[in-house]
Write a protein that holds these residues in place. Structure first.
Motif, short mmCIF file in Angstrom:
data_model
loop_
_atom_site.label_atom_id
_atom_site.label_comp_id
_atom_site.label_asym_id
_atom_site.label_seq_id
_atom_site.Cartn_x
_atom_site.Cartn_y
_atom_site.Cartn_z
N GLU A 18 0.83 -1.20 0.00
CA GLU A 18 0.00 0.00 0.00
C GLU A 18 0.87 1.25 0.00
OE1 GLU A 18 -2.94 0.01 3.05
OE2 GLU A 18 -3.32 -2.15 2.90
N GLY A 19 0.27 2.36 -0.44
CA GLY A 19 0.97 3.62 -0.41
C GLY A 19 0.94 4.24 0.98
N PRO A 20 1.75 5.28 1.21
CA PRO A 20 1.77 5.95 2.51
C PRO A 20 0.41 6.55 2.85
CG PRO A 20 3.63 6.64 1.16
CD PRO A 20 2.71 5.89 0.25
N ALA A 21 0.02 6.43 4.11
CA ALA A 21 -1.19 7.06 4.61
C ALA A 21 -0.81 7.96 5.77
CB ALA A 21 -2.21 6.02 5.06
N HIS A 22 -1.11 9.25 5.66
CA HIS A 22 -0.77 10.19 6.71
C HIS A 22 -1.47 9.82 8.01
CE1 HIS A 22 0.15 13.90 8.81
NE2 HIS A 22 -1.15 14.04 9.08
N VAL A 23 -0.72 9.91 9.12
CA VAL A 23 -1.31 9.69 10.43
C VAL A 23 -1.08 10.94 11.27
CG1 VAL A 23 -1.17 7.19 10.42
CG2 VAL A 23 0.79 8.50 11.19
N PRO A 24 -2.12 11.55 11.81
CA PRO A 24 -1.96 12.76 12.63
C PRO A 24 -1.51 12.41 14.04
CG PRO A 24 -4.26 12.15 12.52
CD PRO A 24 -3.54 11.17 11.64
#
Length: 294
Positions: free
Chosen positions: A205-211
């Protein structure tokens, strides 16, 4: 390929090329290439930094092993490349090429102490920062080191803008876990909260931003001994295996310690991995606000 861009400025394949320089003395454009072997026992990094107003380039190539070997090529007075990303200095020749924007890149180094011929293939996608012009790309890395076959993983990044190494401290970390997850997190010690760059990229999977990324570090004197990276739903402990630091001298003669290490990573649920972490320590860093120090 997934592109996650947290900033308002558009991120496109043209950004893989050099950008028009601005006039500030500390404006720079830099390319990083990290790598770690599949068994986590060998790793290194390359950085090319261009300083047009300062009329020089910085070139770093560092290799470390878990059993204590270290080889480096460090040049802070290299001539600015003329139209390409070839760095030359006494005893070395280095080249950097993007062969397929956002998908493939190559680095080459020939020197008496270290030779590198590595290809970086994007694993999943691209992650763009919100707080500065910069992007990170988790990669599979193959090629040769000192003529021997290499296979592993890493991250490459590209940034441009003013970077004052002598006033701000920060933590930056990137790794791949044994289940194929790539992770990345960065915090600067500015005394305020910002949308800190952080992502998780499960295998395939591609990067997923995490806050809400945060980090805390235990120091042994001035040397980082352990960091804890907190992502939503995932806590990861980072322990240095081998350091490859660089001392950075400003135009005025001020020196900052750039502590960088190949590290072992372990999550709360027992997954392990390897990667690189940096703890930048400018003069007076202990007196500066450091949310991540414990």
């Amino acid at each position: 390929m997934r592109i996650v861009n947290m900033a308002e400025w558009p991120l496109g394949e043209h950004d893989e090329r050099s950008h028009p320089p601005e006039g500030e003395l500390l404006w720079n454009e830099s390319w990083y290439f990290d790598f770690v072997s599949e068994d986590g026992q060998l790793g290194g990094y390359v950085r090319l930094g261009l300083y047009p107003a300062w009329k020089r380039a910085w070139y770093w190539a560092c290799l470390v092993t878990a059993d204590g070997r270290r080889a480096t090529v460090l040049d802070h007075e290299a001539p600015l490349p003329a139209g390409d990303l070839t760095a030359t200095g006494e005893g070395y020749l280095a080249a950097h090429r993007t062969t397929d924007p956002f998908r493939r890149a190559e680095i080459h180094l020939s020197s008496a102490d270290l030779s590198l011929d590595l290809e970086y293939r994007t694993a999943g996608g691209v992650y763009g920062y919100a707080i500065t012009p910069r992007y990170e790309i988790p990669c599979e890395v193959t090629g040769t080191i000192d003529g021997r076959p290499f296979r592993g993983h890493g991250e490459r990044d590209h940034s441009w803008g003013v970077r004052d190494w002598w006033s701000i401290s920060w933590l930056w970390s990137s790794a791949r876990l044994e289940d194929g997850t790539y992770l990345h997190g960065m915090r600067a010690n500015l005394g305020t909260e910002l949308p800190w760059p952080a992502f998780l990229a499960p295998a395939g999977e591609g990067p997923a931003h995490v806050p809400g990324f945060s980090a805390a570090t235990v120091f042994d004197g001035d040397r980082p001994a352990e960091s804890v990276l907190r992502f939503p739903g995932q806590v990861t402990t980072v322990r240095p295996i081998a350091f490859a630091p660089v001392a950075l001298t400003s135009p005025e003669g001020t020196v900052a310690a750039f502590s960088r290490a190949m590290c072992a990573y372990e999550t709360e649920d027992g997954r392990t991995g390897a990667g690189w972490t940096e703890w930048h320590q400018p003069p007076g860093w202990r007196e500066h606000p450091w949310e991540g120090r414990v």
